[in-house]
Design a protein around this motif. Structure first.
Motif, PDB file in Angstrom:
ATOM      1  N   ALA A 188       1.798   9.320  -5.964  1.00 16.92           N
ATOM      2  CA  ALA A 188       2.517  10.451  -5.870  1.00 16.92           C
ATOM      3  C   ALA A 188       4.037  11.051  -6.793  1.00 16.92           C
ATOM      4  O   ALA A 188       3.636  12.015  -6.900  1.00 16.92           O
ATOM      5  CB  ALA A 188       2.995  10.533  -4.204  1.00 16.92           C
ATOM      6  N   ALA A 189       4.242  10.059  -6.524  1.00 18.83           N
ATOM      7  CA  ALA A 189       5.576  10.875  -8.016  1.00 18.83           C
ATOM      8  C   ALA A 189       5.003  10.708  -9.224  1.00 18.83           C
ATOM      9  O   ALA A 189       5.630  11.373  -9.905  1.00 18.83           O
ATOM     10  CB  ALA A 189       7.093   9.095  -8.006  1.00 18.83           C
TER      11      ALA A 189
ATOM     12  N   THR B 205       1.135  -1.118  -0.325  1.00 15.02           N
ATOM     13  CA  THR B 205      -0.148  -0.245  -0.384  1.00 15.02           C
ATOM     14  C   THR B 205       0.935   1.327  -0.303  1.00 15.02           C
ATOM     15  O   THR B 205       0.170   2.191  -0.893  1.00 15.02           O
ATOM     16  CB  THR B 205      -1.129   0.284   1.306  1.00 15.02           C
ATOM     17  OG1 THR B 205      -1.790  -0.905   1.302  1.00 15.02           O
ATOM     18  CG2 THR B 205      -1.562   0.759   1.557  1.00 15.02           C
ATOM     19  N   LEU B 206       1.879   1.721   0.875  1.00 14.52           N
ATOM     20  CA  LEU B 206       2.429   2.338   0.415  1.00 14.52           C
ATOM     21  C   LEU B 206       3.997   2.587  -0.568  1.00 14.52           C
ATOM     22  O   LEU B 206       3.612   3.891  -0.819  1.00 14.52           O
ATOM     23  CB  LEU B 206       3.655   2.091   1.932  1.00 14.52           C
ATOM     24  CG  LEU B 206       2.878   2.403   3.157  1.00 14.52           C
ATOM     25  CD1 LEU B 206       4.126   1.877   4.162  1.00 14.52           C
ATOM     26  CD2 LEU B 206       2.945   3.554   3.477  1.00 14.52           C
ATOM     27  N   GLN B 207       3.852   2.217  -1.074  1.00 14.97           N
ATOM     28  CA  GLN B 207       4.599   1.544  -2.039  1.00 14.97           C
ATOM     29  C   GLN B 207       4.045   2.359  -3.466  1.00 14.97           C
ATOM     30  O   GLN B 207       3.619   3.172  -4.094  1.00 14.97           O
ATOM     31  CB  GLN B 207       5.307  -0.088  -2.787  1.00 14.97           C
ATOM     32  CG  GLN B 207       6.109   0.341  -4.001  1.00 14.97           C
ATOM     33  CD  GLN B 207       5.540  -0.188  -5.427  1.00 14.97           C
ATOM     34  OE1 GLN B 207       4.546  -0.748  -4.865  1.00 14.97           O
ATOM     35  NE2 GLN B 207       6.269   0.123  -6.576  1.00 14.97           N
ATOM     36  N   GLU B 208       1.691   1.768  -3.522  1.00 13.70           N
ATOM     37  CA  GLU B 208       1.549   2.621  -3.997  1.00 13.70           C
ATOM     38  C   GLU B 208       0.925   3.617  -3.523  1.00 13.70           C
ATOM     39  O   GLU B 208       1.081   4.501  -5.001  1.00 13.70           O
ATOM     40  CB  GLU B 208       0.253   1.599  -4.554  1.00 13.70           C
ATOM     41  CG  GLU B 208       0.004  -0.214  -4.778  1.00 13.70           C
ATOM     42  CD  GLU B 208      -1.160  -1.140  -4.744  1.00 13.70           C
ATOM     43  OE1 GLU B 208      -1.727   0.222  -4.127  1.00 13.70           O
ATOM     44  OE2 GLU B 208      -0.800  -2.311  -4.763  1.00 13.70           O
ATOM     45  N   ARG B 209       0.747   4.649  -2.409  1.00 13.70           N
ATOM     46  CA  ARG B 209       1.001   5.768  -2.737  1.00 13.70           C
ATOM     47  C   ARG B 209       1.967   6.236  -3.091  1.00 13.70           C
ATOM     48  O   ARG B 209       1.679   7.736  -3.855  1.00 13.70           O
ATOM     49  CB  ARG B 209       0.354   6.102  -0.735  1.00 13.70           C
ATOM     50  CG  ARG B 209      -1.097   5.285  -1.098  1.00 13.70           C
ATOM     51  CD  ARG B 209      -0.874   5.247   0.612  1.00 13.70           C
ATOM     52  NE  ARG B 209      -2.496   5.160   1.053  1.00 13.70           N
ATOM     53  CZ  ARG B 209      -3.169   4.831   1.984  1.00 13.70           C
ATOM     54  NH1 ARG B 209      -2.727   6.098   3.241  1.00 13.70           N
ATOM     55  NH2 ARG B 209      -4.096   4.556   2.216  1.00 13.70           N
ATOM     56  N   HIS B 210       3.267   5.786  -3.298  1.00 18.77           N
ATOM     57  CA  HIS B 210       4.164   6.452  -3.717  1.00 18.77           C
ATOM     58  C   HIS B 210       4.485   6.858  -5.231  1.00 18.77           C
ATOM     59  O   HIS B 210       5.309   8.429  -5.545  1.00 18.77           O
ATOM     60  CB  HIS B 210       5.626   6.064  -2.759  1.00 18.77           C
ATOM     61  CG  HIS B 210       7.168   6.673  -3.004  1.00 18.77           C
ATOM     62  ND1 HIS B 210       7.536   8.223  -3.052  1.00 18.77           N
ATOM     63  CD2 HIS B 210       7.715   5.664  -4.268  1.00 18.77           C
ATOM     64  CE1 HIS B 210       9.168   7.921  -3.509  1.00 18.77           C
ATOM     65  NE2 HIS B 210       8.875   6.760  -4.316  1.00 18.77           N
ATOM     66  N   ALA B 211       4.172   6.052  -5.644  1.00 13.79           N
ATOM     67  CA  ALA B 211       3.876   5.244  -6.546  1.00 13.79           C
ATOM     68  C   ALA B 211       3.249   6.514  -7.375  1.00 13.79           C
ATOM     69  O   ALA B 211       2.837   7.505  -8.432  1.00 13.79           O
ATOM     70  CB  ALA B 211       4.265   4.453  -8.168  1.00 13.79           C
TER      71      ALA B 211
ATOM     72  N   ARG C 154       2.136  11.541 -10.214  1.00 17.62           N
ATOM     73  CA  ARG C 154       1.268  13.481  -9.817  1.00 17.62           C
ATOM     74  C   ARG C 154       2.540  14.372  -9.792  1.00 17.62           C
ATOM     75  O   ARG C 154       2.219  15.617 -10.614  1.00 17.62           O
ATOM     76  CB  ARG C 154       0.607  13.670  -8.587  1.00 17.62           C
ATOM     77  CG  ARG C 154      -1.240  12.688  -8.548  1.00 17.62           C
ATOM     78  CD  ARG C 154      -1.904  13.123  -7.543  1.00 17.62           C
ATOM     79  NE  ARG C 154      -0.946  12.922  -6.519  1.00 17.62           N
ATOM     80  CZ  ARG C 154      -1.062  11.904  -5.449  1.00 17.62           C
ATOM     81  NH1 ARG C 154      -1.288  10.698  -6.077  1.00 17.62           N
ATOM     82  NH2 ARG C 154      -0.521  12.059  -3.861  1.00 17.62           N
TER      83      ARG C 154
END
Length: 163
Positions: free
Chosen positions: A49-50, A41-47, A52
């Motif tokens: 955000a990157a 989940t954290l990796q998906e959110r980071h991707a 965006r």
């Protein structure tokens, strides 16, 4: 409150060794699933955000060109609604260029510049872009002197503007 931990400890001691191992293994698997799920989940959110951030940077990079286009359109004002041939002649006149203008059968126009200043020719191309004039073909060759060019442009019909 102290009753719950002691109650749980008592119940665990009543289980057989096999059941305690199974319970420990099940708990370990649940912790592993929880950890992997959180990490994904954290990796998906980071991707996301990157992505965006990358989209905003690309938009920001086009901002100066959009502002330039808007300023050029404002300078032309009501002339922007003129037919393609008339608008092309006015843009040539503003740039201080003389060109042979030949209308095409499909609404296109061909412009031929002979021994024109290179900088003014580039400015003319920027004006075409600012006025949403389609530049179908362009050919620029060296002119007779340094800093001068011979150019041929084929301008396509402009798309209808939405008010």
């Amino acid at each position: 409150m102290t009753r719950w931990p002691s109650l749980i400890t008592e119940r665990l001691q009543q289980l057989s060794a096999r059941d305690r191992r199974a319970l420990g293994l099940g708990g370990s698997v649940m912790l592993l699933v929880l950890f992997v799920g959180t990490a994904l989940t954290l990796q998906e959110r980071h991707a996301a955000a990157a992505l965006r951030l990358q989209q905003k940077q690309a938009l920001f990079a086009t901002l100066p060109a959009a502002v330039d286009r808007l300023q050029r359109r404002e300078r032309l004002g009501e002339e922007a609604a003129l037919p393609l041939g008339t608008l092309a002649r006015r843009l040539l006149e503003r740039s201080g260029l003389a060109a042979e203008v030949q209308p095409g059968t499909d609404g296109s126009i061909e412009l031929r510049l002979v021994d024109a200043p290179f900088d003014a020719t580039l400015e003319l191309i920027a004006e075409f872009d600012a006025q949403a004039i389609a530049l179908r073909q362009a050919r620029i060759d060296p002119g007779n002197e340094v800093g001068r060019v011979n150019a041929r442009f084929e301008l396509g019909p402009r798309p209808a503007r939405v008010p």
